[in-house]
Scaffold this motif. Structure first.
Motif, PDB file in Angstrom:
ATOM      1  N   TYR A 135       0.937  -1.313   0.341  1.00  0.00           N
ATOM      2  CA  TYR A 135       0.363  -0.107  -0.303  1.00  0.00           C
ATOM      3  C   TYR A 135       1.285   1.243   0.048  1.00  0.00           C
ATOM      4  O   TYR A 135       0.695   1.954  -0.819  1.00  0.00           O
ATOM      5  N   ILE A 136       1.712   1.152   0.691  1.00  0.00           N
ATOM      6  CA  ILE A 136       2.818   2.570   0.346  1.00  0.00           C
ATOM      7  C   ILE A 136       3.123   2.785  -1.093  1.00  0.00           C
ATOM      8  O   ILE A 136       3.877   4.181  -1.503  1.00  0.00           O
ATOM      9  N   LEU A 137       4.175   1.275  -1.421  1.00  0.00           N
ATOM     10  CA  LEU A 137       4.754   2.067  -2.716  1.00  0.00           C
ATOM     11  C   LEU A 137       3.631   2.038  -3.879  1.00  0.00           C
ATOM     12  O   LEU A 137       3.635   2.821  -4.948  1.00  0.00           O
ATOM     13  N   ARG A 138       1.873   1.292  -3.569  1.00  0.00           N
ATOM     14  CA  ARG A 138       1.153   1.832  -4.771  1.00  0.00           C
ATOM     15  C   ARG A 138       0.766   3.334  -4.335  1.00  0.00           C
ATOM     16  O   ARG A 138      -0.255   3.801  -5.500  1.00  0.00           O
ATOM     17  N   ALA A 139       0.766   3.656  -3.280  1.00  0.00           N
ATOM     18  CA  ALA A 139       0.098   5.315  -3.005  1.00  0.00           C
ATOM     19  C   ALA A 139       0.437   6.647  -3.936  1.00  0.00           C
ATOM     20  O   ALA A 139       1.613   6.517  -4.404  1.00  0.00           O
ATOM     21  N   GLY A 140      -1.134   6.843  -4.389  1.00  0.00           N
ATOM     22  CA  GLY A 140      -0.718   8.137  -5.421  1.00  0.00           C
ATOM     23  C   GLY A 140       0.068   7.612  -6.697  1.00  0.00           C
ATOM     24  O   GLY A 140      -0.015   8.096  -7.854  1.00  0.00           O
ATOM     25  N   HIS A 141      -0.611   6.081  -6.779  1.00  0.00           N
ATOM     26  CA  HIS A 141       0.458   5.325  -8.912  1.00  0.00           C
ATOM     27  C   HIS A 141      -1.183   4.839  -8.716  1.00  0.00           C
ATOM     28  O   HIS A 141      -1.674   4.676  -9.853  1.00  0.00           O
ATOM     29  N   LYS A 142      -1.941   4.739  -7.746  1.00  0.00           N
ATOM     30  CA  LYS A 142      -3.648   4.185  -8.352  1.00  0.00           C
ATOM     31  C   LYS A 142      -4.656   4.894  -8.124  1.00  0.00           C
ATOM     32  O   LYS A 142      -5.060   5.677  -6.702  1.00  0.00           O
ATOM     33  N   SER A 143      -5.486   4.862  -8.909  1.00  0.00           N
ATOM     34  CA  SER A 143      -6.818   6.380  -9.278  1.00  0.00           C
ATOM     35  C   SER A 143      -7.964   4.751  -9.091  1.00  0.00           C
ATOM     36  O   SER A 143      -7.505   3.692  -9.579  1.00  0.00           O
ATOM     37  N   GLU A 144      -9.323   5.671  -8.869  1.00  0.00           N
ATOM     38  CA  GLU A 144     -10.155   4.674  -8.733  1.00  0.00           C
ATOM     39  C   GLU A 144     -11.543   5.301  -8.858  1.00  0.00           C
ATOM     40  O   GLU A 144     -11.338   6.815  -8.700  1.00  0.00           O
ATOM     41  N   GLU A 145     -12.515   4.811  -9.235  1.00  0.00           N
ATOM     42  CA  GLU A 145     -13.506   5.768  -9.799  1.00  0.00           C
ATOM     43  C   GLU A 145     -14.103   5.958  -8.306  1.00  0.00           C
ATOM     44  O   GLU A 145     -14.373   5.275  -7.213  1.00  0.00           O
ATOM     45  N   GLY A 146     -14.505   7.289  -8.722  1.00  0.00           N
ATOM     46  CA  GLY A 146     -15.277   7.693  -6.904  1.00  0.00           C
ATOM     47  C   GLY A 146     -14.382   8.326  -6.163  1.00  0.00           C
ATOM     48  O   GLY A 146     -15.097   8.936  -4.369  1.00  0.00           O
ATOM     49  N   TYR A 147     -12.909   8.317  -6.560  1.00  0.00           N
ATOM     50  CA  TYR A 147     -11.637   8.697  -5.497  1.00  0.00           C
ATOM     51  C   TYR A 147     -11.036  10.337  -6.115  1.00  0.00           C
ATOM     52  O   TYR A 147     -10.853   9.556  -7.173  1.00  0.00           O
ATOM     53  N   ASP A 148     -11.300  11.042  -5.413  1.00  0.00           N
ATOM     54  CA  ASP A 148      -9.862  11.960  -6.237  1.00  0.00           C
ATOM     55  C   ASP A 148      -7.984  11.167  -6.237  1.00  0.00           C
ATOM     56  O   ASP A 148      -8.577  10.465  -5.239  1.00  0.00           O
ATOM     57  N   ASN A 149      -7.532  11.720  -6.510  1.00  0.00           N
ATOM     58  CA  ASN A 149      -6.325  11.009  -6.556  1.00  0.00           C
ATOM     59  C   ASN A 149      -5.282  11.263  -4.901  1.00  0.00           C
ATOM     60  O   ASN A 149      -5.458  10.233  -4.570  1.00  0.00           O
ATOM     61  N   THR A 150      -5.992  12.315  -4.593  1.00  0.00           N
ATOM     62  CA  THR A 150      -5.319  12.640  -3.160  1.00  0.00           C
ATOM     63  C   THR A 150      -6.241  11.359  -1.789  1.00  0.00           C
ATOM     64  O   THR A 150      -5.564  11.234  -0.976  1.00  0.00           O
ATOM     65  N   ALA A 151      -7.863  11.496  -2.174  1.00  0.00           N
ATOM     66  CA  ALA A 151      -8.415  10.527  -1.426  1.00  0.00           C
ATOM     67  C   ALA A 151      -7.924   9.394  -1.152  1.00  0.00           C
ATOM     68  O   ALA A 151      -7.385   8.519  -0.822  1.00  0.00           O
ATOM     69  N   LYS A 152      -7.680   9.172  -2.673  1.00  0.00           N
ATOM     70  CA  LYS A 152      -6.693   7.794  -3.061  1.00  0.00           C
ATOM     71  C   LYS A 152      -5.960   7.312  -2.603  1.00  0.00           C
ATOM     72  O   LYS A 152      -5.434   6.559  -1.969  1.00  0.00           O
TER      73      LYS A 152
END
Length: 85
Positions: free
Chosen positions: A42-59
């Motif tokens: 989760y640390i390494l993917r933080a800031g690299h995964k987008s998800e519908e319903g989330y803005d990038n910062t929230a994800k």
């Protein structure tokens, strides 16, 4: 040659590291226990995964909170082990 992302075997939110140092996130986490492997994932993917319903910062925040969850779980397991000894 296809530019379609392999979202099952090599999703971009886990393979971005390969462009920098030649390894994927799984190359690191497969050598760790469940809690630590998930925290690192989760640390390494933080800031690299987008998800519908989330803005990038929230994800990114959600991924970091998940990492904290797994770190806290590991600490709890270790504390429980100490108490039993």
């Amino acid at each position: 040659m296809s530019n379609i992302e392999d979202r099952v075997n090599h999703p971009s939110h886990y393979t971005w590291l390969k462009d920098i140092c030649g390894i994927e996130v799984i190359d690191i986490t497969r050598h760790m226990d469940f809690d630590l492997g998930n925290a690192i994932k989760y640390i390494l993917r933080a800031g690299h995964k987008s998800e519908e319903g989330y803005d990038n910062t929230a994800k990114e925040i959600e991924d970091l909170q998940k990492a904290i969850f797994y770190i806290n779980d590991k600490i709890k397991l270790l504390n429980d082990k100490i108490r039993k000894e």
